[in-house]
Every structure is written in structure tokens, then in C-alpha cells.
Design an enzyme around this catalytic site. Structure first.
Site, PDB file in Angstrom:
ATOM      1  N   TYR A 142       0.855  -1.183   0.000  1.00  0.00           N
ATOM      2  CA  TYR A 142       0.000   0.000   0.000  1.00  0.00           C
ATOM      3  C   TYR A 142       0.898   1.243   0.000  1.00  0.00           C
ATOM      4  O   TYR A 142       1.755   1.399   0.853  1.00  0.00           O
ATOM      5  CB  TYR A 142      -0.891  -0.041   1.238  1.00  0.00           C
ATOM      6  CG  TYR A 142      -2.049   0.947   1.274  1.00  0.00           C
ATOM      7  CD1 TYR A 142      -2.172   1.991   0.369  1.00  0.00           C
ATOM      8  CD2 TYR A 142      -3.039   0.831   2.247  1.00  0.00           C
ATOM      9  CE1 TYR A 142      -3.230   2.876   0.413  1.00  0.00           C
ATOM     10  CE2 TYR A 142      -4.112   1.717   2.308  1.00  0.00           C
ATOM     11  CZ  TYR A 142      -4.197   2.733   1.393  1.00  0.00           C
ATOM     12  OH  TYR A 142      -5.251   3.623   1.446  1.00  0.00           O
ATOM     13  N   CYS A 143       0.675   2.136  -0.972  1.00  0.00           N
ATOM     14  CA  CYS A 143       1.385   3.410  -1.047  1.00  0.00           C
ATOM     15  C   CYS A 143       2.897   3.165  -1.091  1.00  0.00           C
ATOM     16  O   CYS A 143       3.382   2.434  -1.948  1.00  0.00           O
ATOM     17  CB  CYS A 143       0.969   4.304   0.123  1.00  0.00           C
ATOM     18  SG  CYS A 143       1.484   6.034  -0.035  1.00  0.00           S
ATOM     19  N   VAL A 144       3.657   3.730  -0.151  1.00  0.00           N
ATOM     20  CA  VAL A 144       5.105   3.531  -0.166  1.00  0.00           C
ATOM     21  C   VAL A 144       5.466   2.073   0.091  1.00  0.00           C
ATOM     22  O   VAL A 144       6.515   1.584  -0.358  1.00  0.00           O
ATOM     23  CB  VAL A 144       5.786   4.468   0.855  1.00  0.00           C
ATOM     24  CG1 VAL A 144       5.398   4.117   2.269  1.00  0.00           C
ATOM     25  CG2 VAL A 144       7.308   4.420   0.721  1.00  0.00           C
TER      26      VAL A 144
END
Length: 671
Positions: free
Chosen positions: A348-350
């Protein structure tokens, strides 16, 4: 002049307060006292702020951290040398004011008129009926909107300026004009005026007290704006309550294995790597919208990485450390816990950027089979079109971030990260709370999503600077220029199946940027775009019956071509993803209880890492801080797509071919 008694009586009857009732005089006295108290509070407040500024504390942000003066000078030098642009903008502004004056006059005479200019859809600043129904406030609103349109039009229309410079000035001009909105000032906000009359000015006094408290919480000179009641929820009791156990830990992670809720589970485990910029429980916020709980109900053995909230002792940890001691250590631990040598993964995301890098590293080292599939939530691997966050990665800003981290002992405090993300949506996440807390004098309400948003984590210096420079600034992963200790990372060599989720209104990972990343992988990729934004686009439980998603089996050259061939399906995309995972998860096996393999139970979920608050001076919650939830009674596992008997709430609605309308503004704070 000297008066006799008769003259005194006459003077009394003509005194402006002579006809006021006792109740009115009492109200006037209350207002006077409240305004005097507010004045004294203001003096104290300004004195404290000035003292902090004169002390020049290193941890305080600089007055112009963007170092934007040269860019503003360049842009406006070009504007004033383009007379066609200036004349057109001034003519439109003059015509707008003539129309506004005429329309306001007609409105005062109770004649119907159309507004000269309207707010953007979703702009919540003008929700009060007075901004539409009261001719004076309507005129104030439209005058402000015309001036903002004038300023933004000049910056957007200027030619001969570098695109990045233009984008930076455009962003900062929007920030300044948002700050000058009439909604942000007591005398031009009808709700504040009404509340001031109702409370006899007590709202202003209370608002200043709130402001003083927030300044003190920020160290005396830095504002720690409260968006929610941080005592309104308890992690592990109200939030992050899905039953599970910590079964592995090192200095960077705790690995949580969640308890099964079905009698059988899929053989291949599912490992989730959330972002370390926030805490993981956005995936387990409440029982009704918990993705983690839902995944266990679909028959998956779910493992999750809970990242450490690092202190100064971890300032030298690197991106590679987070790969080896994070993702790869978790995969090894899962093999010990389940006997399975490969896992399905989520980033998720980074956490997705780390997962993509890990896939390339495994491929280069000849062990790609350790990860059977990779799912990406709002994650970027190509940062060429990474949106407004690119404004925070020029050399001047990176130097400012490094200065702040050095002043804080080698970590970036959570408040700095929160302020950065809040700036991307300042009207929703900054100015609305300035009005509520300081002008209306109210306390922020308990709201689970904003509680999570404010529960920020710190960043180790080595990791964060490396990430900003190599990913956002230089885009080395997408260019194939990244290597870990001599191992070249090439996403084009990755053959692992990929499920790539993007969100239509995402302001952090824009869907065109995510699509560019999807095109980098060498294996099969399913790209899917959900409705809403960075959070609500991901966390959309099927039972909520909200939003929609678009899918397209092809992956053409451009995202515009993908959109032209995309099919819209109402509701949550989770069901589509679940079926995709089923195809890659193996046969059904007996449900696995945490601690039943080679790894012993260490403590109850949600563990210790998530309990460490960045605003609590490194106070660590000890083992046993979170009570153990009661395990759910096992039920039959959900079957694969070919044999599934879905509950009514889990039925996938028929898809339709509809055009995708991308929004320019995220509609709500929950997005």
C-alpha cells in the site's frame, strides 16, 4: 460644561444605553468582558509566538521553506511582459464585477438573478445558506471567487516558464488565496457572526484558548492543529480489533498473523505491507469496514507488517534495511509459521514501492518464486507524474527536511509529515478546522479516520532522504538506474502476476502515474481504477454499496486509451480482487491458528509498534496493552469463483460501459 439636576435627567434620557433593558445591559457587559478576555489572550499569544521566533529554535520550520521567492519573481516577470494575458484577465475581472454589482442590486430588490461565478463542485466552505440567500454575503463570496480566478488564471496562462516552476507557483498561489477566503475571518463569516451574537463573544474567547493550547502542544511557536479528539479512540479497543497474534519481531517490524474465521483457508498466505508513513490500522479501522477482517472471512491466512515508529536510534536505517528486515524477513517468518515457501503480497502506497523494488531484487537474485503475486494499492513505481507531492522534492526543500531531521536527532517528526499531506487539501484539512476550533470556539469531534490521520509516525533520516531523492526526485526505479549493493533493479524483468489498484480522485498517487508504473512490469498486469480517493478508494467494504470501479483486460499504451475501453462496475472492487487472488492461492487446507507452526505467539494483536505515539515523547505501550478480542466462531470458507455461493451483500453488480469522469478535487476528507 456644568449641568444642574434637571440637565442630568435630560442627559440620562438621551444616553444611547438609556433605553436598554436589564437583560440587554447584562448581555452587553458579557460581550465586553469576553472581548476584553479575547484581547488579553491575543496579547499573550503574540508574545509567546514572538519569543519563540526570536529564540530561533532549529526544530521550527523556516519562514519560507519552499524558497519560493525566485519562482514567484520569474513567473510574474513573464506575466507582466505578456500584455495579451493581462488585458484579457483584467477585462474578464472588470466585466465580472460589473455583472456582480448589477446582480447584487437586483437581488436587493428581490429580483431573481443567476450568479456571476459559482464555487467548484465539492467546495464545502460555502455550505451555510447565508452564502447563497443573503445578498451581501453572496456578493462577498462571488467577489472572492472572481479574484481567486483572476490570480490563478494569470499563473496558469503564463507562457515561457518551466513547467515545474509554474506548477510550484500555481500551488502556492492557491494556498495563499485559500488562506484569504472570507470564510476564514470572523467579520466575513456569517456562521461566526451568528455564533458570536448567540454566545455574546464567548466563542472568540474559547477559540483563542484553543489556539493557545495548540501552540503549546506544538512547542510554543508551531501550531499543532487538532482535527479530532485524540482521546476519543483507543487502538486495540476501539480501532484495530481484528483478533490475531504477533508471531515475529525485529527492530523494524512486528509480524501479525490474524486468527482464521473459516474452517478452511487457502494454502498460500497473504502478506500485507502497509506504508510506514502511517499506521496500518487504516486497513482495520472498524469492524464494519475492516479489510483485514473481511479477508479472513474470505478464507485467507492474513499476515501483516506493523512497522516500528522509529526513534533516534534507528536514524541510519535505509530503504534496503526495510526490504531485508521488513518484507523479506516477514516472508521467511511466514514459511516458518505455515510451511509455505511463497506468498501473495500486498503493498500500500510507499509499501507498494518497496514491494516493487523487492520483486526486482528477487528476480535479479534468482528467487522470484518467493512472491507468487503482487497487489498494489495506490502505489507508484514511476514518479514522473506523481502530482503535487513533486513540489516537496526539489533540492531546497530536501535541504530543509534534512535540517529539520538533524535538529530532531535524525528523524522527521510525524507532525511535519501530517502538515505536508494536509497542505494538499488545505480547505478540508486545515482551514475548516481553523474556523471550527478558533473562530467558532468548538472542540474537534471524535472521528476515526481523522484520528488515524493524526496518529502519524516518524521517518528515519537515511531512509526518508534516500526515498525522496531516488524515487520522487530522480525517478531511478522507473529508469532502471537503481541498484541495491551492486544488484541492478529492473522492473521489466519481473514476471510475477500483478494486480494494480488506482483511484480516480487520488491526490497522492494520481491514476495516470500509477498506470505508468503498471506498464513497467514484464509479466501479466491487471490494472483497475476505483472511485474516490487515496483512502476511500482503497477502503470500500462491499457491504457499504458505495462508489464503483473500472476494469479493462487490456493494457494499452496510454491511460486515456485504457479509459476508453474500460467497463464500469458499481460497488466495491474487493470482490474482483478476491477472485483474482483465489486463482493464485492454491487449494483449501485446514485453518491455521497463530502459533500453531514453528513460531510461538509473542503478544496479542495489534502489538506494540502501533501503540507508540509520535506526540507522546517516545512513550511505548508495553506488552499486554491491548486486550485480546474474543475469537470469532469458525464458519465454512468462501469457495473459489467457480463454486462460490456469495452472500447477497457480496454479489458483484453487472458491469456497464460508461465514460470515466476524472475529478480535479477530492470531494471529502475521507477520500
Amino acid at each position: 460644561m456644568t449641568h444642574g439636576s434637571g440637565s442630568d435627567d435630560k442627559a440620562d434620557t438621551t444616553h444611547p444605553w438609556a433605553n436598554l433593558t436589564a437583560a440587554e445591559l447584562d448581555a452587553l457587559d458579557t460581550v465586553s468582558r469576553n472581548l476584553m478576555q479575547a484581547s488579553l489572550q491575543s496579547q499573550k499569544l503574540m508574545s509567546n509566538v514572538m519569543q519563540k521566533a526570536l529564540e530561533g529554535e532549529a526544530v521550527m520550520p523556516q519562514a519560507d521553506p519552499f524558497h519560493s521567492a525566485p519562482e514567484f519573481k520569474e513567473v510574474w516577470q513573464h506575466i507582466v511582459t505578456q500584455p495579451d494575458l493581462m488585458m484579457k484577465a483584467q477585462a474578464e475581472l472588470a466585466k465580472g464585477y460589473l455583472d456582480l454589482w448589477s446582480n447584487t442590486t437586483r437581488r436587493v430588490m428581490d429580483k431573481p438573478v443567476e450568479p456571476t461565478i459559482k464555487p467548484e463542485p465539492g467546495d464545502k466552505r460555502w455550505r451555510s445558506d447565508d452564502w447563497t440567500e443573503n445578498p451581501v454575503f453572496d456578493a462577498i463570496k462571488q467577489s472572492y471567487l472572481m479574484n481567486q480566478h483572476f490570480m490563478m488564471g494569470l499563473v496558469q496562462g503564463v507562457e515561457g516558464v518551466d513547467e515545474r516552476t509554474k506548477r510550484k507557483v500555481e500551488f502556492l498561489t492557491k494556498q495563499m488565496t485559500d488562506a484569504l477566503s472570507p470564510t476564514n475571518f470572523a467579520l466575513t463569516n456569517p456562521d461566526v457572526l451568528r455564533e458570536t451574537m448567540r454566545t455574546h463573544g464567548a466563542n472568540l474567547t474559547q477559540g483563542l484558548e484553543n489556539l493557545v493550547e495548540d501552540l503549546q502542544a506544538g512547542g510554543g511557536g508551531r501550531l499543532a492543529l487538532r482535527q479530532t479528539d485524540m482521546e476519543g479512540f483507543r487502538v486495540g479497543i476501539d480501532l484495530a480489533t481484528t483478533p490475531g497474534k504477533v508471531v515475529f519481531q525485529n527492530e523494524i517490524i512486528e509480524l501479525i498473523q490474524y486468527a482464521p474465521t473459516t474452517e478452511t483457508v487457502k494454502a498460500r498466505p497473504l502478506l500485507i505491507a502497509p506504508p510506514w508513513i502511517n499506521k496500518f490500522y487504516i486497513l482495520d479501522l472498524r469492524e464494519k469496514n475492516s479489510m483485514i477482517r473481511w479477508l479472513t472471512q474470505q478464507g485467507f491466512t492474513v499476515f501483516l507488517i506493523s512497522w516500528v515508529n522509529p526513534g533516534k536510534e534507528l536514524k541510519d536505517k535505509t530503504f534496503e534495511d526495510y526490504m531485508h528486515q521488513g518484507l523479506l524477513a516477514a516472508i521467511d517468518a511466514i514459511e516458518d509459521a505455515t510451511g509455505e515457501t511463497s506468498v501473495n503480497t500486498v503493498g500500500y502506497c510507499v509499501g507498494g514501492t518497496l514491494l516493487a523494488s523487492t520483486l526486482a531484487w528477487l528476480e535479479a537474485n534468482g528467487t522470484p518464486e518467493r512472491i507468487a503475486s503482487a497487489t498494489f494499492f495506490a502505489a507508484q513505481t514511476d514518479f514522473e507524474l506523481a502530482g503535487e507531492l513533486l513540489l516537496f522534492v526539489d533540492d531546497v526543500w530536501i535541504e530543509e527536511i534534512e535540517r529539520l531531521m538533524d535538529a530532531q536527532g535524525g528523524v522527521l517528526d510525524g507532525r511535519t509529515m501530517a502538515d505536508t499531506f494536509n497542505l494538499l487539501r488545505s480547505n478540508d484539512l486545515v482551514w475548516s478546522f481553523v474556523v471550527n476550533n478558533y473562530l467558532l470556539g468548538r472542540q474537534p469531534q471524535a472521528f476515526d479516520l481523522l484520528f488515524w490521520n493524526a496518529d502519524q509516525t516518524r521517518m528515519p533520516k537515511a531512509l526518508h532522504l534516500w526515498y525522496l531523492k531516488n524515487m520522487y526526485r530522480d525517478n531511478k526505479l522507473a529508469k532502471g538506474e537503481l541498484d541495491f549493493n551492486g544488484v541492478k533493479l529492473a522492473l521489466g524483468s519481473v514476471q510475477t502476476p500483478v494486480y494494480m489498484q488506482a483511484s480516480r480522485d487520488d491526490h497522492i498517487a494520481p491514476y495516470p502515474s500509477v498506470y505508468r508504473g503498471a506498464k513497467l512490469f514484464g509479466g501479466p498486469v491487471r490494472y483497475m481504477m476505483a472511485g474516490s480517493g487515496h483512502i476511500a478508494g482503497v477502503i470500500n467494504h462491499p457491504d457499504a454499496h458505495k462508489y464503483q470501479y473500472w476494469s479493462n483486460e487490456a493494457l494499452p499504451d496510454t491511460v486515456e486509451q485504457w479509459l476508453d475501453g474500460a467497463t464500469e462496475t458499481p460497488g466495491s472492487w474487493w470482490l474482483d480482487w478476491r477472485d483474482w487472488l483465489y486463482e493464485r492461492s492454491g487449494k483449501d487446507v485446514a485453518a491455521r491458528q497463530p502459533g500453531s507452526g514453528k513460531l510461538a505467539v509473542i503478544r496479542d494483536a495489534p502489538g506494540n509498534n502501533v501503540m507508540v505515539r509520535s506526540d507522546a515523547k517516545d512513550e511505548v505501550r508495553t506488552e499486554g496493552a491491548a486486550p485480546e478480542p474474543t475469537p470469532a466462531k469458525p464458519k465454512p470458507a468462501a469457495k473459489a469463483k467457480s463454486a462460490a455461493k456469495a452472500k447477497p451483500s457480496a454479489k458483484r453488480k453487472p458491469a456497464t460501459k460508461r465514460p470515466v469522469k476524472a475529478r480535479t478535487k477530492t470531494p471529502s476528507a475521507s477520500s
